[in-house]
Scaffold this motif. Structure first.
Motif, PDB file in Angstrom:
ATOM      1  N   ALA A  65       5.688  80.976  42.755  1.00 30.63           N
ATOM      2  CA  ALA A  65       5.560  79.595  42.284  1.00 30.63           C
ATOM      3  C   ALA A  65       6.179  79.426  40.901  1.00 30.63           C
ATOM      4  O   ALA A  65       6.780  78.383  40.602  1.00 30.63           O
ATOM      5  CB  ALA A  65       4.087  79.187  42.259  1.00 30.63           C
ATOM      6  N   ARG A  68       9.943  79.143  41.329  1.00 29.98           N
ATOM      7  CA  ARG A  68      10.279  77.843  41.900  1.00 29.98           C
ATOM      8  C   ARG A  68      10.105  76.738  40.846  1.00 29.98           C
ATOM      9  O   ARG A  68      10.885  75.783  40.812  1.00 29.98           O
ATOM     10  CB  ARG A  68       9.422  77.568  43.131  1.00 29.98           C
ATOM     11  N   TYR A  69       9.108  76.885  39.980  1.00 32.71           N
ATOM     12  CA  TYR A  69       8.932  75.921  38.899  1.00 32.71           C
ATOM     13  C   TYR A  69      10.113  75.967  37.927  1.00 32.71           C
ATOM     14  O   TYR A  69      10.610  74.915  37.485  1.00 32.71           O
ATOM     15  CB  TYR A  69       7.627  76.190  38.146  1.00 32.71           C
ATOM     16  N   LYS A  72      12.850  74.056  39.386  1.00 31.41           N
ATOM     17  CA  LYS A  72      12.474  72.710  39.828  1.00 31.41           C
ATOM     18  C   LYS A  72      12.530  72.567  41.341  1.00 31.41           C
ATOM     19  O   LYS A  72      13.020  71.547  41.867  1.00 31.41           O
ATOM     20  CB  LYS A  72      13.375  71.664  39.152  1.00 31.41           C
ATOM     21  N   LYS A  73      12.035  73.578  42.017  1.00 28.18           N
ATOM     22  CA  LYS A  73      11.969  73.545  43.473  1.00 28.18           C
ATOM     23  C   LYS A  73      10.550  73.176  43.901  1.00 28.18           C
ATOM     24  O   LYS A  73       9.614  73.934  43.673  1.00 28.18           O
ATOM     25  CB  LYS A  73      12.363  74.905  44.063  1.00 28.18           C
ATOM     26  N   THR A  74      10.411  71.986  44.473  1.00 26.88           N
ATOM     27  CA  THR A  74       9.092  71.555  44.928  1.00 26.88           C
ATOM     28  C   THR A  74       9.032  71.586  46.453  1.00 26.88           C
ATOM     29  O   THR A  74      10.067  71.356  47.119  1.00 26.88           O
ATOM     30  CB  THR A  74       8.795  70.137  44.417  1.00 26.88           C
ATOM     31  N   TYR A  76       5.978  73.881  44.675  1.00 29.87           N
ATOM     32  CA  TYR A  76       6.085  75.164  44.001  1.00 29.87           C
ATOM     33  C   TYR A  76       5.548  76.310  44.861  1.00 29.87           C
ATOM     34  O   TYR A  76       6.048  77.429  44.771  1.00 29.87           O
ATOM     35  CB  TYR A  76       5.347  75.122  42.660  1.00 29.87           C
TER      36      TYR A  76
END
Length: 244
Positions: A65, A68-69, A72-74, A76
């Motif tokens: 997570a 991914r944060y 900026k991949k949501t 997360y």
């Protein structure tokens, strides 16, 4: 004569950019540090018990997570990405375990070689027991060799894991191709990581700091260096400036 050029990792600029990222995303960084503290403390206290494995799984999801944060991949926590990332992470784990196991076995290998005289075996066994094991020489040598190998068995492959977490190719081959020519830069990063953790460990030991308190700066360090890895990934793999 054509000479191949590589993208050289500006390590100290990356360390600075990771710190700037932490400052500009202070709330999220603090949250990740706190969550990581509880997970790492749980792993430390559940070591050698059945509870260690679910805690390890939670740590895996938390770190996924975090990456991914950073990009900026949501959402997360994306389970499909987490599952696909287990392919490169499993390869990294197997490779690391094999190399470390080999390093552990190497010191006792001469005892099993054919045609060794009983006198040599007795003297070598005494040497292992009285000088290497008790003085910690074996552990020190293994640590040095593992650090020297870490750019090949950990730091370059880990970019394949990060890549799969954010929905890109998780091939180890791609990770090695993108990071060619950066052995010394990644080795320096490994040394900085090891020295930072060792300093916290020895200072806490000298001050008789309890484990739960020592885990706090260590968990912060883990989050910071994960963000450093994210910045390194952006430098090698993305056609944009690292996020700040």
């Amino acid at each position: 004569m054509i000479t191949e050029t590589y993208n050289r990792l500006p390590l100290f600029a990356i360390l600075r950019d990771a710190w700037l990222f932490c400052k500009s995303h202070a709330r999220a960084t603090v949250l990740f540090c706190l969550l990581n503290y509880f997970v790492c403390a749980g792993a430390a206290y559940s070591w050698k018990t059945v509870c260690f494995w679910p805690v390890l799984a939670i740590m895996y999801v938390l770190w996924g997570a975090l990456f991914r944060y950073c990009f900026k991949k949501t959402p997360y926590v994306a389970w499909r990405a987490m599952l696909s990332s287990m392919v490169p992470s499993s390869k990294i784990l197997v490779l690391t375990v094999l190399v470390v196991s080999l390093l552990i076995v190497l010191p006792i290998l001469p005892l099993f070689l054919p045609h060794m005289s009983p006198e040599f075996i007795d003297k070598y066994s005494y040497f292992l027991q009285s000088h290497m094991q008790e003085d910690g020489i074996v552990d020190a040598v293994i640590n040095v060799i593992a650090t020297l190998l870490s750019p090949l068995i950990l730091y370059r492959p880990v970019f394949a894991w990060i890549s799969s977490l954010i929905g890109r190719s998780g091939l180890l081959k791609s990770a090695f191709e993108k990071t060619r020519g950066n052995y010394w830069e990644l080795l320096l990063l490994a040394v900085i990581v090891n020295l930072s953790g060792s300093c916290i460990y020895y200072v806490a030991g000298a001050a008789a700091v309890p484990l739960w308190l020592m885990m706090l700066p260590l968990s912060v360090l883990v989050i910071y260096f994960n963000i450093v890895l994210a910045q390194c990934y952006a430098f090698f793999f993305l056609e944009i400036e690292p996020a700040r």
